[in-house]
Design an enzyme around this catalytic site. Structure first.
Site, mmCIF file in Angstrom:
data_model
loop_
_atom_site.group_PDB
_atom_site.id
_atom_site.type_symbol
_atom_site.label_atom_id
_atom_site.label_comp_id
_atom_site.label_asym_id
_atom_site.label_seq_id
_atom_site.Cartn_x
_atom_site.Cartn_y
_atom_site.Cartn_z
ATOM 1 N N HIS A 1 0.868 -1.169 0.118
ATOM 2 C CA HIS A 1 -0.033 0.001 0.032
ATOM 3 C C HIS A 1 0.928 1.393 -0.006
ATOM 4 C CE1 HIS A 1 0.656 -0.603 4.207
ATOM 5 N NE2 HIS A 1 0.930 0.665 4.519
ATOM 6 N N ARG B 1 -1.024 10.761 4.855
ATOM 7 C CA ARG B 1 -1.539 11.449 6.169
ATOM 8 C C ARG B 1 -2.490 12.546 5.763
ATOM 9 N NH1 ARG B 1 3.845 11.144 7.295
ATOM 10 N NH2 ARG B 1 4.206 9.778 8.834
ATOM 11 N N GLU C 1 -3.493 3.712 1.966
ATOM 12 C CA GLU C 1 -3.923 3.931 3.497
ATOM 13 C C GLU C 1 -3.921 5.210 3.973
ATOM 14 O OE1 GLU C 1 -1.234 3.452 7.450
ATOM 15 O OE2 GLU C 1 -0.950 1.821 5.910
ATOM 16 N N ASN D 1 -4.510 11.250 12.198
ATOM 17 C CA ASN D 1 -3.836 11.601 13.690
ATOM 18 C C ASN D 1 -4.901 12.530 14.279
ATOM 19 O OD1 ASN D 1 -1.450 9.983 13.571
ATOM 20 N ND2 ASN D 1 -0.654 11.451 12.177
ATOM 21 N N HIS E 1 3.285 11.921 -4.898
ATOM 22 C CA HIS E 1 1.798 11.590 -5.593
ATOM 23 C C HIS E 1 1.821 10.014 -5.672
ATOM 24 C CE1 HIS E 1 4.529 11.057 -9.184
ATOM 25 N NE2 HIS E 1 3.437 10.261 -9.447
ATOM 26 N N GLU F 1 -1.701 11.557 -10.018
ATOM 27 C CA GLU F 1 -1.563 11.287 -11.394
ATOM 28 C C GLU F 1 -2.422 10.385 -11.897
ATOM 29 O OE1 GLU F 1 2.141 10.372 -14.487
ATOM 30 O OE2 GLU F 1 2.388 9.601 -12.381
#
Length: 140
Positions: free
Chosen positions: A7, A11, A57, A61, A75, A118
């Site tokens: 993966h 964030r 993923e 936080n 990217h 992209e």
């Protein structure tokens, strides 16, 4: 040595907005993990049939902090069936197309958190308006 792509993690500050953005590209949530002690949530997204193979993923936080200086990534790249239809769907949803698909092959957009995405056409389409004459609208 054997390596398998699992993966890519980014964030995010607004999970709902980011999930909605990736939903426009055909990805959906496949699992979620809450970590009360660590004060974060992990949300995994995948395209149909790509679960466990190629996932994104999202790390949220719970305690807000700025993600500058490259802390949230560069990217992600996705191959699409029709780059013009994909860009139109994104534009109709209010997403800015930073680098339009003028060549019928590649475009760049950004998530609500500013992650560059992209988009690559599977093959290449003939240049078509309004995309062919559209200028770049921002950094990508």
């Amino acid at each position: 040595m054997s390596t398998k792509y699992l993966h890519t993690m980014i964030r995010v500050t607004d999970p709902d907005a980011t999930i909605a953005f990736f939903g426009l590209l055909g990805l959906s949530e496949v699992r979620r993990m809450e970590n009360e002690k660590g004060r974060f949530t992990l949300i995994f997204l995948a395209a149909p049939g790509q679960e466990g193979v190629a996932e994104v993923e999202l790390t949220h936080n719970w305690d807000a902090e700025p993600y500058d200086g490259g802390r949230n990534f560069g990217h992600l790249a996705f191959r699409v069936d029709d780059i013009y239809a994909t860009c139109q769907r994104l534009a109709d949803a209010g997403v800015t197309i930073n680098r339009p698909p003028r060549d019928g092959h590649m475009a760049f957009v950004k998530t609500p958190d500013g992650i560059s995405i992209e988009l690559l056409q599977d093959g290449s389409l003939d240049p078509a308006e309004p995309w062919a004459s559209m200028p770049n609208t921002g950094s990508w």
